[in-house]
Design a protein around this motif. Structure first.
Motif, PDB file in Angstrom:
ATOM      1  N   LEU A 192       0.806  -1.127  -0.094  1.00  0.00           N
ATOM      2  CA  LEU A 192       0.073  -0.103   0.115  1.00  0.00           C
ATOM      3  C   LEU A 192       1.048   1.312  -0.182  1.00  0.00           C
ATOM      4  CD1 LEU A 192      -2.768  -1.218   2.500  1.00  0.00           C
ATOM      5  CD2 LEU A 192      -3.029  -0.783  -0.223  1.00  0.00           C
ATOM      6  N   VAL A 193       1.763   1.292   0.681  1.00  0.00           N
ATOM      7  CA  VAL A 193       2.974   2.631   0.685  1.00  0.00           C
ATOM      8  C   VAL A 193       3.482   2.582  -0.793  1.00  0.00           C
ATOM      9  CG1 VAL A 193       5.141   3.096   1.443  1.00  0.00           C
ATOM     10  CG2 VAL A 193       3.592   2.096   3.112  1.00  0.00           C
ATOM     11  N   VAL A 196       0.873   4.263  -2.767  1.00  0.00           N
ATOM     12  CA  VAL A 196       0.451   5.544  -2.447  1.00  0.00           C
ATOM     13  C   VAL A 196       1.545   6.346  -3.420  1.00  0.00           C
ATOM     14  CG1 VAL A 196       0.705   7.458  -0.886  1.00  0.00           C
ATOM     15  CG2 VAL A 196      -0.479   5.299  -0.220  1.00  0.00           C
ATOM     16  N   ARG A 197       2.839   5.919  -3.328  1.00  0.00           N
ATOM     17  CA  ARG A 197       3.873   6.490  -3.919  1.00  0.00           C
ATOM     18  C   ARG A 197       3.626   6.704  -5.403  1.00  0.00           C
ATOM     19  NH1 ARG A 197       8.861   3.695  -0.868  1.00  0.00           N
ATOM     20  NH2 ARG A 197       8.557   4.889   1.131  1.00  0.00           N
ATOM     21  N   GLY A 199       0.936   6.685  -6.653  1.00  0.00           N
ATOM     22  CA  GLY A 199      -0.594   7.629  -7.196  1.00  0.00           C
ATOM     23  C   GLY A 199      -1.717   7.043  -7.335  1.00  0.00           C
ATOM     24  N   HIS A 200      -1.776   5.579  -6.980  1.00  0.00           N
ATOM     25  CA  HIS A 200      -3.156   4.966  -7.271  1.00  0.00           C
ATOM     26  C   HIS A 200      -3.978   5.262  -5.893  1.00  0.00           C
ATOM     27  CE1 HIS A 200      -1.194   2.296 -10.072  1.00  0.00           C
ATOM     28  NE2 HIS A 200      -0.294   2.118  -9.493  1.00  0.00           N
ATOM     29  N   ASP A 201      -5.465   5.357  -6.451  1.00  0.00           N
ATOM     30  CA  ASP A 201      -6.353   5.787  -5.586  1.00  0.00           C
ATOM     31  C   ASP A 201      -7.481   4.667  -5.493  1.00  0.00           C
ATOM     32  OD1 ASP A 201      -7.642   6.019  -7.903  1.00  0.00           O
ATOM     33  OD2 ASP A 201      -7.781   8.349  -7.683  1.00  0.00           O
ATOM     34  N   ILE A 236      -3.347   4.101   6.685  1.00  0.00           N
ATOM     35  CA  ILE A 236      -2.888   4.385   5.120  1.00  0.00           C
ATOM     36  C   ILE A 236      -3.805   4.341   4.054  1.00  0.00           C
ATOM     37  CG2 ILE A 236      -1.974   2.322   4.372  1.00  0.00           C
ATOM     38  CD1 ILE A 236       0.395   3.508   3.275  1.00  0.00           C
ATOM     39  N   CYS A 237      -4.869   3.684   4.725  1.00  0.00           N
ATOM     40  CA  CYS A 237      -6.155   3.582   3.725  1.00  0.00           C
ATOM     41  C   CYS A 237      -6.903   5.054   3.341  1.00  0.00           C
ATOM     42  CB  CYS A 237      -7.078   2.482   4.203  1.00  0.00           C
ATOM     43  SG  CYS A 237      -6.332   0.700   4.033  1.00  0.00           S
ATOM     44  N   SER A 239      -5.444   7.224   2.595  1.00  0.00           N
ATOM     45  CA  SER A 239      -4.666   8.036   1.458  1.00  0.00           C
ATOM     46  C   SER A 239      -5.552   7.634  -0.008  1.00  0.00           C
ATOM     47  CB  SER A 239      -3.256   7.709   1.032  1.00  0.00           C
ATOM     48  OG  SER A 239      -2.712   7.999   2.607  1.00  0.00           O
ATOM     49  N   PHE A 240      -6.594   6.596   0.138  1.00  0.00           N
ATOM     50  CA  PHE A 240      -7.230   6.348  -1.065  1.00  0.00           C
ATOM     51  C   PHE A 240      -8.519   6.436  -1.306  1.00  0.00           C
ATOM     52  CE2 PHE A 240      -3.732   3.004   0.101  1.00  0.00           C
ATOM     53  CZ  PHE A 240      -3.003   3.297  -1.011  1.00  0.00           C
TER      54      PHE A 240
END
Length: 288
Positions: A192-193, A196-197, A199-201, A236-237, A239-240
């Motif tokens: 998942l990190v 994020v890097r 750019g997936h959402d 971190i979720c 971020s999506f």
């Protein structure tokens, strides 16, 4: 040999009998043998109720034993009552399984403790107690005979796995050792990190580790290091836009399984962006 359910008192009329201990406690045994747990758990629990398991104190009654201290906590003699009720490991297990608040109310004998708990319990709760005691004994034996220190949360996971398998909920799922489940959770976090890097959402996470998927779906919390990783994943979720958790069988997860075994001797992590290792690429070609 069949023993009578009644015994006579000296001097009593031979036609008058008093119920034996077996007859008085018959309701316990009928519930025990009708329980929907594995036969070896029923037999173990029957022995436990009769104080017939090989705790160190019981062994010392038969053979010379230099050390009769509890191997789990080293704080008291290893009796059945201590190991399954008073030891801090056992108390932690009961707390995690939400079965606290009753064990101190009844006598000092294991059977008194069981009787006090069982009278107002549903069958599923009784079965959970039986499986938990068996799992504690299993962990105790690993400590004594293998020198493996089993953590309280590992015992809880074992109980949950056995109950799921008995109920049929674990059919088709792998039985995961606690440290492996934690490693899978770390792999999900690292993935998942990287997402994020990149750019997936919109994310779909598939895993054949039911413990990880279930913990993420239900947002289950706990005090172990496994749940610390789960907490990090859930944070971190945010971020999506959307994240979907999906359990899949080992057969359908062969690519990820192959990647996990590409470099077992390498410490750290490996990230593939544009090109996969040959073993994973070959599986993709075969499957898709």
């Amino acid at each position: 040999m069949v023993k009578s359910a009644y015994r006579l008192h000296e001097g009593d009329n031979p036609t008058v009998a008093e119920p034996s201990s077996w007859e008085k406690d018959k309701w316990i045994w009928s519930r025990l043998w009708k329980s929907q747990v594995w036969p070896q758990i029923k037999l173990f629990f029957w022995q436990l109720c009769h104080d017939a398991i090989a705790t160190k104190v019981n062994l010392a009654k038969r053979v010379e034993c230099d050390n009769t201290m509890c191997p789990m906590c080293f704080a008291s003699l290893e009796t059945g009552t201590h190991l399954f009720r008073d030891c801090f490991i056992a108390q932690g297990v009961w707390e995690e399984l939400q079965l606290t608040g009753r064990e101190e109310q009844y006598g000092i004998e294991v059977r008194d403790w069981v009787e006090g708990w069982w009278r107002d319990m549903l069958s599923l709760e009784r079965e959970k107690i039986m499986v938990a005691c068996w799992a504690i004994w299993e962990a105790r034996n690993r400590t004594v005979f293998e020198g493996v220190r089993v953590r309280m949360e590992q015992i809880v996971w074992r109980v949950e796995d056995v109950l799921a398998e008995i109920a049929g909920n674990g059919e088709g799922k792998e039985v995961w050792e606690p440290h492996v489940a934690e490693a899978v959770a770390v792999a999900v976090l690292e993935g998942l990190v990287e997402a994020v890097r990149a750019g997936h959402d919109l994310i779909i996470v598939e895993s054949d580790c039911s413990r990880v998927v279930d913990a993420l779906k239900t947002r289950k919390t706990g005090r172990s290091s496994f749940f610390l990783v789960i907490d990090d994943i859930l944070r971190i979720c945010s971020s999506f836009v959307d994240v979907v958790w999906s359990h899949t069988s080992r057969i359908n997860n062969e690519v990820a399984h192959a990647l996990a075994h590409v470099s077992p001797g390498v410490v750290g992590k490996t990230v593939w962006i544009d090109q996969l290792p040959p073993v994973a690429e070959a599986l993709l070609v075969l499957k898709y």
